[in-house]
Design a protein around this motif. Structure first.
Motif, PDB file in Angstrom:
ATOM      1  N   GLU A 131     -30.983   9.856   7.822  1.00 14.48           N
ATOM      2  CA  GLU A 131     -32.635   9.938   7.420  1.00 14.48           C
ATOM      3  C   GLU A 131     -33.313   8.787   7.478  1.00 14.48           C
ATOM      4  OE1 GLU A 131     -34.604  12.724   6.460  1.00 14.48           O
ATOM      5  OE2 GLU A 131     -33.089  13.566   7.787  1.00 14.48           O
ATOM      6  N   GLN A 132     -33.059   7.641   6.575  1.00 17.02           N
ATOM      7  CA  GLN A 132     -33.705   6.652   6.387  1.00 17.02           C
ATOM      8  C   GLN A 132     -32.926   5.240   6.231  1.00 17.02           C
ATOM      9  OE1 GLN A 132     -35.805   7.033   2.848  1.00 17.02           O
ATOM     10  NE2 GLN A 132     -37.250   5.356   3.230  1.00 17.02           N
ATOM     11  N   PHE A 133     -31.726   5.295   5.914  1.00 14.15           N
ATOM     12  CA  PHE A 133     -31.033   3.982   5.729  1.00 14.15           C
ATOM     13  C   PHE A 133     -29.644   4.005   6.522  1.00 14.15           C
ATOM     14  CE2 PHE A 133     -32.930   4.988   1.444  1.00 14.15           C
ATOM     15  CZ  PHE A 133     -34.010   3.903   1.569  1.00 14.15           C
ATOM     16  N   LEU A 134     -29.384   2.800   6.891  1.00 20.97           N
ATOM     17  CA  LEU A 134     -28.210   2.423   7.652  1.00 20.97           C
ATOM     18  C   LEU A 134     -26.749   2.656   6.899  1.00 20.97           C
ATOM     19  CD1 LEU A 134     -27.108   1.259  10.552  1.00 20.97           C
ATOM     20  CD2 LEU A 134     -27.594  -0.908   9.562  1.00 20.97           C
ATOM     21  N   SER A 135     -25.985   3.080   7.370  1.00 22.26           N
ATOM     22  CA  SER A 135     -24.702   2.973   6.882  1.00 22.26           C
ATOM     23  C   SER A 135     -23.614   2.866   7.918  1.00 22.26           C
ATOM     24  CB  SER A 135     -24.460   4.368   6.139  1.00 22.26           C
ATOM     25  OG  SER A 135     -24.130   5.491   7.020  1.00 22.26           O
ATOM     26  N   VAL A 136     -22.562   1.919   7.437  1.00 27.09           N
ATOM     27  CA  VAL A 136     -21.639   1.419   8.461  1.00 27.09           C
ATOM     28  C   VAL A 136     -20.380   1.575   7.770  1.00 27.09           C
ATOM     29  CG1 VAL A 136     -20.740  -0.686   9.439  1.00 27.09           C
ATOM     30  CG2 VAL A 136     -23.203  -0.347   9.365  1.00 27.09           C
ATOM     31  N   SER A 137     -19.321   2.440   8.353  1.00 22.86           N
ATOM     32  CA  SER A 137     -17.978   2.699   7.712  1.00 22.86           C
ATOM     33  C   SER A 137     -16.991   2.140   8.753  1.00 22.86           C
ATOM     34  CB  SER A 137     -17.918   3.751   7.492  1.00 22.86           C
ATOM     35  OG  SER A 137     -16.421   4.251   7.249  1.00 22.86           O
ATOM     36  N   VAL A 138     -16.199   1.203   8.420  1.00 22.54           N
ATOM     37  CA  VAL A 138     -15.314   0.504   9.365  1.00 22.54           C
ATOM     38  C   VAL A 138     -13.843   0.664   8.825  1.00 22.54           C
ATOM     39  CG1 VAL A 138     -14.313  -1.501  10.445  1.00 22.54           C
ATOM     40  CG2 VAL A 138     -16.842  -1.200  10.040  1.00 22.54           C
ATOM     41  N   THR A 139     -13.014   1.134   9.742  1.00 21.95           N
ATOM     42  CA  THR A 139     -11.455   1.279   9.114  1.00 21.95           C
ATOM     43  C   THR A 139     -10.788   0.491  10.220  1.00 21.95           C
ATOM     44  OG1 THR A 139     -12.011   3.647   8.568  1.00 21.95           O
ATOM     45  CG2 THR A 139      -9.598   3.196   9.031  1.00 21.95           C
ATOM     46  N   ALA A 140     -10.049  -0.278   9.339  1.00 20.40           N
ATOM     47  CA  ALA A 140      -9.027  -1.252  10.334  1.00 20.40           C
ATOM     48  C   ALA A 140      -7.742  -0.843  10.205  1.00 20.40           C
ATOM     49  CB  ALA A 140      -9.230  -2.572   9.855  1.00 20.40           C
ATOM     50  N   HIS A 141      -6.743  -1.065  11.349  1.00 19.03           N
ATOM     51  CA  HIS A 141      -5.540  -0.730  11.333  1.00 19.03           C
ATOM     52  C   HIS A 141      -4.695  -2.120  11.789  1.00 19.03           C
ATOM     53  CE1 HIS A 141      -7.561   2.961  12.378  1.00 19.03           C
ATOM     54  NE2 HIS A 141      -6.341   3.560  11.764  1.00 19.03           N
ATOM     55  N   GLY A 142      -3.742  -2.375  10.917  1.00 17.69           N
ATOM     56  CA  GLY A 142      -2.963  -3.419  11.134  1.00 17.69           C
ATOM     57  C   GLY A 142      -1.638  -3.201  11.039  1.00 17.69           C
ATOM     58  N   THR A 143      -0.611  -4.070  11.629  1.00 13.25           N
ATOM     59  CA  THR A 143       0.718  -3.996  11.319  1.00 13.25           C
ATOM     60  C   THR A 143       1.430  -5.178  10.755  1.00 13.25           C
ATOM     61  OG1 THR A 143       1.642  -4.797  13.566  1.00 13.25           O
ATOM     62  CG2 THR A 143       0.765  -2.300  13.220  1.00 13.25           C
ATOM     63  N   VAL A 144       2.312  -4.815  10.058  1.00 11.21           N
ATOM     64  CA  VAL A 144       3.571  -5.991   9.647  1.00 11.21           C
ATOM     65  C   VAL A 144       4.724  -5.513   9.531  1.00 11.21           C
ATOM     66  CG1 VAL A 144       3.316  -4.987   7.163  1.00 11.21           C
ATOM     67  CG2 VAL A 144       3.557  -7.534   7.549  1.00 11.21           C
ATOM     68  N   PRO A 145       5.807  -6.648   9.925  1.00  7.74           N
ATOM     69  CA  PRO A 145       7.206  -6.174   9.777  1.00  7.74           C
ATOM     70  C   PRO A 145       7.535  -5.639   8.405  1.00  7.74           C
ATOM     71  CG  PRO A 145       6.845  -8.331  11.009  1.00  7.74           C
ATOM     72  CD  PRO A 145       5.389  -7.933  10.433  1.00  7.74           C
ATOM     73  N   VAL A 146       8.348  -4.609   8.236  1.00  8.90           N
ATOM     74  CA  VAL A 146       8.584  -3.922   6.910  1.00  8.90           C
ATOM     75  C   VAL A 146       9.180  -5.118   5.920  1.00  8.90           C
ATOM     76  CG1 VAL A 146      10.185  -2.426   6.015  1.00  8.90           C
ATOM     77  CG2 VAL A 146       9.308  -1.913   8.459  1.00  8.90           C
ATOM     78  N   SER A 147       9.967  -6.003   6.435  1.00 11.49           N
ATOM     79  CA  SER A 147      10.367  -6.915   5.468  1.00 11.49           C
ATOM     80  C   SER A 147       9.358  -8.052   4.948  1.00 11.49           C
ATOM     81  CB  SER A 147      11.445  -7.634   5.836  1.00 11.49           C
ATOM     82  OG  SER A 147      11.226  -8.470   7.082  1.00 11.49           O
ATOM     83  N   GLU A 148       8.096  -8.017   5.564  1.00 14.35           N
ATOM     84  CA  GLU A 148       7.296  -9.180   5.438  1.00 14.35           C
ATOM     85  C   GLU A 148       6.128  -8.745   4.487  1.00 14.35           C
ATOM     86  OE1 GLU A 148       6.583 -11.244   8.906  1.00 14.35           O
ATOM     87  OE2 GLU A 148       8.534 -11.533   9.459  1.00 14.35           O
ATOM     88  N   LEU A 149       5.872  -7.593   4.444  1.00 15.36           N
ATOM     89  CA  LEU A 149       4.822  -6.905   3.608  1.00 15.36           C
ATOM     90  C   LEU A 149       4.667  -7.414   2.399  1.00 15.36           C
ATOM     91  CD1 LEU A 149       2.741  -4.419   3.532  1.00 15.36           C
ATOM     92  CD2 LEU A 149       4.578  -3.250   2.260  1.00 15.36           C
ATOM     93  N   VAL A 150       3.392  -7.964   1.940  1.00 16.88           N
ATOM     94  CA  VAL A 150       2.872  -8.660   0.589  1.00 16.88           C
ATOM     95  C   VAL A 150       1.876  -7.831   0.072  1.00 16.88           C
ATOM     96  CG1 VAL A 150       2.228 -10.517  -0.589  1.00 16.88           C
ATOM     97  CG2 VAL A 150       3.294 -11.040   1.752  1.00 16.88           C
ATOM     98  N   ARG A 151       2.452  -7.610  -1.359  1.00 22.63           N
ATOM     99  CA  ARG A 151       1.721  -6.586  -2.148  1.00 22.63           C
ATOM    100  C   ARG A 151       0.978  -7.382  -3.094  1.00 22.63           C
ATOM    101  NH1 ARG A 151       4.735  -1.130  -3.652  1.00 22.63           N
ATOM    102  NH2 ARG A 151       2.567  -1.190  -4.536  1.00 22.63           N
ATOM    103  N   ARG A 152       0.039  -6.700  -4.100  1.00 24.20           N
ATOM    104  CA  ARG A 152      -0.484  -6.899  -5.059  1.00 24.20           C
ATOM    105  C   ARG A 152       0.515  -7.532  -6.318  1.00 24.20           C
ATOM    106  NH1 ARG A 152      -6.250  -3.676  -5.966  1.00 24.20           N
ATOM    107  NH2 ARG A 152      -7.126  -4.318  -4.034  1.00 24.20           N
ATOM    108  N   LYS A 153       1.759  -6.257  -6.358  1.00 21.49           N
ATOM    109  CA  LYS A 153       2.557  -6.800  -7.256  1.00 21.49           C
ATOM    110  C   LYS A 153       3.739  -7.322  -6.775  1.00 21.49           C
ATOM    111  CE  LYS A 153       5.194  -3.298  -8.715  1.00 21.49           C
ATOM    112  NZ  LYS A 153       5.188  -2.037  -9.335  1.00 21.49           N
ATOM    113  N   GLY A 154       4.397  -8.209  -7.799  1.00 17.95           N
ATOM    114  CA  GLY A 154       5.381  -8.860  -7.080  1.00 17.95           C
ATOM    115  C   GLY A 154       5.855 -10.186  -7.661  1.00 17.95           C
ATOM    116  N   ALA A 155       4.686 -10.686  -8.458  1.00 20.76           N
ATOM    117  CA  ALA A 155       4.546 -11.969  -9.201  1.00 20.76           C
ATOM    118  C   ALA A 155       5.618 -12.203 -10.204  1.00 20.76           C
ATOM    119  CB  ALA A 155       3.043 -12.380  -9.578  1.00 20.76           C
ATOM    120  N   HIS A 156       6.048 -13.279 -10.637  1.00 21.67           N
ATOM    121  CA  HIS A 156       7.051 -13.582 -11.743  1.00 21.67           C
ATOM    122  C   HIS A 156       6.255 -14.549 -12.690  1.00 21.67           C
ATOM    123  CE1 HIS A 156      10.019 -11.202  -9.625  1.00 21.67           C
ATOM    124  NE2 HIS A 156       9.713 -11.979  -8.680  1.00 21.67           N
ATOM    125  N   PRO A 157       6.769 -14.579 -13.993  1.00 23.40           N
ATOM    126  CA  PRO A 157       6.121 -15.446 -14.971  1.00 23.40           C
ATOM    127  C   PRO A 157       6.664 -16.781 -14.271  1.00 23.40           C
ATOM    128  CG  PRO A 157       7.098 -13.814 -16.200  1.00 23.40           C
ATOM    129  CD  PRO A 157       7.355 -13.349 -14.656  1.00 23.40           C
TER     130      PRO A 157
END
Ligand code: ADP
Ligand code: MG
Length: 327
Positions: A131-157
């Motif tokens: 109607e009036q306002f611009l909207s932009v939606s982007v979806t990105a696809h990437g790949t990573v070797p299974v053993s190299e995935l880094v997550r938000r969890k995983g840190a240690h004290p």
């Protein structure tokens, strides 16, 4: 020529002609779906971001080429934070009826420039009249070797907490614009043309250096809490070590509210990650290798949910930690 003259299919055909079919693209724009390759032994990473006029950007402040580039970069930043290689993009556009073909072209110029700079292909999308306002939606696809995935969890004290680049410039630019001031070019650039830390994220993952990682979009303290929450950990941060640009230092001197943007300014698009203490030397060498500041800003602690900011003498300082949330 207007959008009305060329129509939806004319626009898509124009898009198709301006896009080069990149590596791994079996079928790109033009069929019912794109058909894409994923390297053997790798996981597909998928992420999406919505940019809405007057929510995420103001058209009167924004060059459409910058908006196009930023809509790519903010998605690639999420791929970087998982240690991945970005490959394919999908672009959803809601175009106001008053939008001109020149405006679409300007947006696409920035979008395709940023995609090319990161070796990513636009492979499809959807285009509608808004109607009036611009909207932009982007979806990105990437790949990573299974053993190299880094997550938000995983840190240690005891893990060391690092951040790339400098904090607060993007938030400062937004505050200045909102206050009717003109941000200095270096600061404005960080707000309008962020760059995802792809090479660094990939190296941290492939060398197995980062135990956890997140990209900074909502503000350091808010995103740090996301990083720590999964493992029920805490952290201490050293105020003195926070990396800021010379411009940030000068403009925010004596203005506490702006100074706090180090901790709660959004849209830095830097990487925040944790590293085991015994690998400190490997990290400190990466500043030279990737031409980006990499700063140890603190340490992971055992105490769940406790994040303390300490001054030079080790005393806690109060910091307003309201990061960005939508509702
Ligand atoms: P459908 O109606 O089957 O969804 P469309 O007519 O919407 O197909 O789209 C035709 C082709 O153009 C598809 O390959 C689609 O991915 C592509 N396309 C449409 N809009 C965009 C866009 N904004 N960016 C990139 N590709 C697009
Ligand atoms: Mg469609």
């Amino acid at each position: 020529m207007s959008l009305h003259d060329i129509g939806e299919f004319g626009l898509i055909e124009r898009l198709r002609r301006s896009v080069r079919q990149g590596a791994g693209v079996k079928i790109g724009i033009g069929d019912d779906c794109a058909a894409l390759e994923v390297p053997a032994g790798e996981l597909l990473l998928v992420t999406s971001d919505l940019l809405l006029e007057n929510v995420h950007f103001r058209r009167d402040w924004t060059d459409l080429a910058d908006l196009g580039a930023k809509s790519v970069a903010v998605n690639l930043s999420d791929i970087a934070a998982m240690g991945g290689t970005p490959r394919y993009l999908i672009l959803g556009l809601g175009l106001p009826s008053t939008f001109t073909l020149g405006e679409v072209d300007r947006f696409l110029e920035g979008f395709l420039e940023e995609a090319a700079a990161s070796g990513v292909s636009l492979v499809g999308g959807d285009t509608c009249r808004a109607e009036q306002f611009l909207s932009v939606s982007v979806t990105a696809h990437g790949t990573v070797p299974v053993s190299e995935l880094v997550r938000r969890k995983g840190a240690h004290p005891g893990d060391l907490l690092y951040v790339s680049g400098e904090l607060g410039d993007s938030g400062l630019a937004l505050c200045q614009l909102t206050a009717g001031q003109k941000p200095e070019p270096a600061v404005a650039h960080r707000h309008f043309r962020p760059r995802a830390r792809l090479a660094l994220g990939r190296a941290l993952a492939s060398r197995g250096l980062a135990t956890s990682m997140i990209d900074l979009s909502d503000g350091l303290l808010a995103d740090l809490r996301h990083l720590l929450a999964g493992d029920r950990l805490g952290a201490e941060l050293c105020l003195e070590r926070m990396p800021v640009s010379p411009t940030f230092e000068r403009v925010t001197a004596g203005i506490t509210e702006w100074r706090n943007l180090i901790f709660n300014g959004g849209e830095d698009y830097e990487l925040l990650f944790t590293v085991p203490e015994q690998r400190r030397d490997e990290i400190e060498k990466m500043t030279g290798e990737f031409d980006v500041r990499i700063t140890q800003i603190g340490k992971v602690k055992q105490e769940a949910g406790v994040v303390e900011v300490l001054d030079a003498s080790g005393d806690p300082v109060p910091v307003n930690s309201a990061g960005f949330t939508h509702f």
